[in-house]
Design a protein around this motif. Structure first.
Motif, PDB file in Angstrom:
ATOM      1  N   VAL A  33     -19.443  30.777 -40.917  1.00 18.03           N
ATOM      2  CA  VAL A  33     -19.664  29.858 -39.804  1.00 18.03           C
ATOM      3  C   VAL A  33     -18.553  28.823 -39.726  1.00 18.03           C
ATOM      4  CG1 VAL A  33     -22.155  30.184 -39.932  1.00 18.03           C
ATOM      5  CG2 VAL A  33     -21.125  28.280 -41.150  1.00 18.03           C
ATOM      6  N   HIS A 187     -22.551  31.235 -34.221  1.00 20.74           N
ATOM      7  CA  HIS A 187     -22.795  29.823 -33.966  1.00 20.74           C
ATOM      8  C   HIS A 187     -24.286  29.498 -33.997  1.00 20.74           C
ATOM      9  CE1 HIS A 187     -18.684  30.083 -32.045  1.00 20.74           C
ATOM     10  NE2 HIS A 187     -18.560  29.040 -32.829  1.00 20.74           N
ATOM     11  N   LEU A 189     -26.861  28.770 -36.060  1.00 24.02           N
ATOM     12  CA  LEU A 189     -27.026  28.435 -37.470  1.00 24.02           C
ATOM     13  C   LEU A 189     -28.446  28.617 -37.966  1.00 24.02           C
ATOM     14  CD1 LEU A 189     -24.667  25.341 -37.861  1.00 24.02           C
ATOM     15  CD2 LEU A 189     -24.162  27.774 -38.081  1.00 24.02           C
ATOM     16  N   VAL A 192     -28.525  32.191 -38.925  1.00 20.21           N
ATOM     17  CA  VAL A 192     -27.760  32.392 -40.153  1.00 20.21           C
ATOM     18  C   VAL A 192     -28.581  31.963 -41.366  1.00 20.21           C
ATOM     19  CG1 VAL A 192     -25.714  31.649 -41.438  1.00 20.21           C
ATOM     20  CG2 VAL A 192     -25.528  32.169 -39.001  1.00 20.21           C
ATOM     21  N   GLU A 193     -29.220  30.806 -41.271  1.00 17.79           N
ATOM     22  CA  GLU A 193     -30.023  30.309 -42.390  1.00 17.79           C
ATOM     23  C   GLU A 193     -31.157  31.267 -42.715  1.00 17.79           C
ATOM     24  OE1 GLU A 193     -32.526  26.300 -43.746  1.00 17.79           O
ATOM     25  OE2 GLU A 193     -31.411  26.331 -41.860  1.00 17.79           O
ATOM     26  N   VAL A 199     -23.728  31.602 -47.468  1.00 17.24           N
ATOM     27  CA  VAL A 199     -23.040  31.104 -46.285  1.00 17.24           C
ATOM     28  C   VAL A 199     -21.683  30.550 -46.694  1.00 17.24           C
ATOM     29  CG1 VAL A 199     -23.118  29.427 -44.393  1.00 17.24           C
ATOM     30  CG2 VAL A 199     -25.233  30.507 -45.184  1.00 17.24           C
ATOM     31  N   ILE A 201     -18.657  28.107 -45.007  1.00 18.75           N
ATOM     32  CA  ILE A 201     -18.325  27.205 -43.898  1.00 18.75           C
ATOM     33  C   ILE A 201     -16.821  26.987 -43.893  1.00 18.75           C
ATOM     34  CG2 ILE A 201     -18.662  24.917 -42.908  1.00 18.75           C
ATOM     35  CD1 ILE A 201     -21.370  24.810 -44.327  1.00 18.75           C
ATOM     36  N   LEU A 283     -29.448  24.199 -42.303  1.00 18.52           N
ATOM     37  CA  LEU A 283     -28.037  24.564 -42.335  1.00 18.52           C
ATOM     38  C   LEU A 283     -27.246  23.813 -41.278  1.00 18.52           C
ATOM     39  CD1 LEU A 283     -25.740  26.272 -43.444  1.00 18.52           C
ATOM     40  CD2 LEU A 283     -26.447  28.114 -41.879  1.00 18.52           C
ATOM     41  N   THR A 284     -27.845  23.542 -40.127  1.00 13.73           N
ATOM     42  CA  THR A 284     -27.136  22.795 -39.080  1.00 13.73           C
ATOM     43  C   THR A 284     -26.642  21.455 -39.608  1.00 13.73           C
ATOM     44  OG1 THR A 284     -28.476  23.836 -37.362  1.00 13.73           O
ATOM     45  CG2 THR A 284     -27.356  21.783 -36.790  1.00 13.73           C
ATOM     46  N   TYR A 287     -23.942  21.963 -42.340  1.00 13.02           N
ATOM     47  CA  TYR A 287     -22.667  22.286 -41.696  1.00 13.02           C
ATOM     48  C   TYR A 287     -21.981  21.027 -41.170  1.00 13.02           C
ATOM     49  CZ  TYR A 287     -19.523  23.817 -37.999  1.00 13.02           C
ATOM     50  OH  TYR A 287     -18.423  23.975 -37.182  1.00 13.02           O
TER      51      TYR A 287
END
Length: 304
Positions: A33, A187, A189, A192-193, A199, A201, A283-284, A287
C-alpha cells in the motif's frame, strides 16, 4: 519465497524507488500500500522484468528471477490489458498458450476459472460487451489461467462490486492456502487489513513499515479511548496527552511509565465512565501515521 532487496530506480532526476526491500512468503497474502506515485507499480514492473532497476535484486527461492521464472508469474495490471473484440474464452486460451499450455489444457483452465469467478454464462461474449467489473474478473482469470507460482496484482479490486470483491478475495485466499505467494496493491485499506497476512507501506519510494497489522500496532504509541467524563477532564494530567475528542469520548496518549489504572482513576474522579479501553488503530490510521512520520509532519488523530 519472493525476495525484493534494495531496489532503486530513477527516472531522470526523480527517484521512484530508494532501497525497497521486503519479501513475500509461500502461502502469504501480502498487501502493498502507498499513495499515488509512491512506487508500487514501479516495483511490480521491475519484478515482472518490464523495467530494469538501477540497483537491487529480485530472487525466487534464493535464485535470481530470470525470464523462465517470470513466465510462472500471474500478473494483473492496474490498466485494462485485454483485447476488447476477442471472446472471453478465446482470449484466455490465447494467453494460456503463450505461457506454454497445450490447447486442451488451456480450454479446460479457461472454463474452470470463468466458472469460478462467476462468468460461466459470459465466456462466449466479446470482452467489450462486459461491464468494467466483469472485465476485471476476466483479467483475474488471465492471471490465473496458467497456474502461476506467484501472483502479482496491481489494484485487483478496482471497479468491483461487493459480491465480486468477496469472490476475488476468496480466490486469493485459496491460492495462498495452496502455497502461492500473493502480492497485491490497493487503496482499499479496510480490505487489505481484512485479507492480508502482512502489509508493506511505501512512501516516496521507500518502505516505511512492513509487518502484520498487530506488529505495526505494537510500534504505535499507547492510546486509550475514554467515554463518559466531560470534555477537558484529562487536560493537565501528568504523562497524558489528549490527541482527540468526539462528544463525550476522549482519546489520550500515555507517556512512558504512565499507568493506565491511574488514567482510569482520574477519569472516574471526573465523572461516570461508560467505556474505557486500549485504542487499536485500524490500518488506515497506521498508514497515515507511518507516512506522516516519514515526511516529518507528525501524526494527527481524530477518534473514529
Amino acid at each position: 519465497m519472493l525476495a525484493i532487496d534494495g531496489l532503486a530506480k530513477r527516472f531522470g532526476t526523480a527517484t521512484a524507488l530508494d532501497g525497497v526491500t521486503f519479501e513475500v512468503r509461500p502461502g502469504e497474502v501480502f498487501g502493498f500500500v502507498g499513495g499515488n506515485g509512491a512506487g508500487k507499480t514501479t516495483t511490480m514492473r521491475i519484478v515482472l522484468g518490464v523495467l530494469e532497476p538501477d540497483a537491487g535484486t529480485i530472487s525466487w527461492h534464493g535464485a535470481p528471477l530470470d525470464p523462465a521464472l517470470r513466465r510462472r508469474i500471474g500478473y494483473l495490471p492496474e490498466e485494462r490489458g485485454l483485447y476488447p473484440r476477442m471472446r472471453v474464452t478465446e482470449q484466455l486460451v490465447y494467453l494460456a498458450r503463450l505461457r506454454g499450455l497445450r490447447r486442451s489444457a488451456a480450454v479446460a483452465a479457461a472454463e474452470r476459472w470463468t466458472e469460478r469467478v462467476g462468468l460461466g454464462e459470459r465466456r462466449d461474449d466479446e470482452v467489450q460487451k462486459l461491464s468494467l467489473g466483469n472485465q476485471q474478473r476476466v483479467q483475474l482469470c488471465a492471471a490465473l489461467v496458467h497456474d502461476p507460482d506467484v501472483l502479482v496484482l496491481d489494484e485487483p479490486f478496482s471497479g468491483l462490486d461487493p459480491t465480486a470483491v468477496d469472490t476475488l478475495a476468496g480466490v486469493l485466499r485459496e491460492q495462498a492456502a495452496a502455497g502461492t505467494p500473493v502480492i497485491f496493491s490497493s487503496h482499499q485499506l479496510e480490505l487489505v487489513e481484512r485479507l492480508c497476512d502482512r502489509v508493506g507501506i511505501i512512501s516516496a519510494g521507500r518502505m516505511v513499515a512492513v509487518g502484520t497489522v498487530g506488529e505495526l500496532r505494537a510500534g504505535e504509541r499507547t492510546r486509550y479511548d475514554v467515554t463518559g467524563p466531560p470534555p477537558g477532564w484529562a487536560d493537565g494530567l501528568d504523562g497524558v496527552r489528549v490527541v482527540g475528542t468526539d462528544g463525550d469520548r476522549t482519546r489520550v496518549e500515555l507517556g512512558p511509565g504512565t499507568d493506565d489504572q491511574q488514567l482510569l482513576g482520574a477519569a472516574l474522579a471526573a465523572g461516570p465512565v461508560h467505556a474505557f479501553g486500549r485504542h487499536l488503530p485500524p490500518l488506515t490510521e497506521l498508514y497515515r501515521d507511518a507516512v506522516a512520520d516519514r515526511s516529518g509532519t507528525g501524526s494527527a488523530v481524530v477518534p473514529s
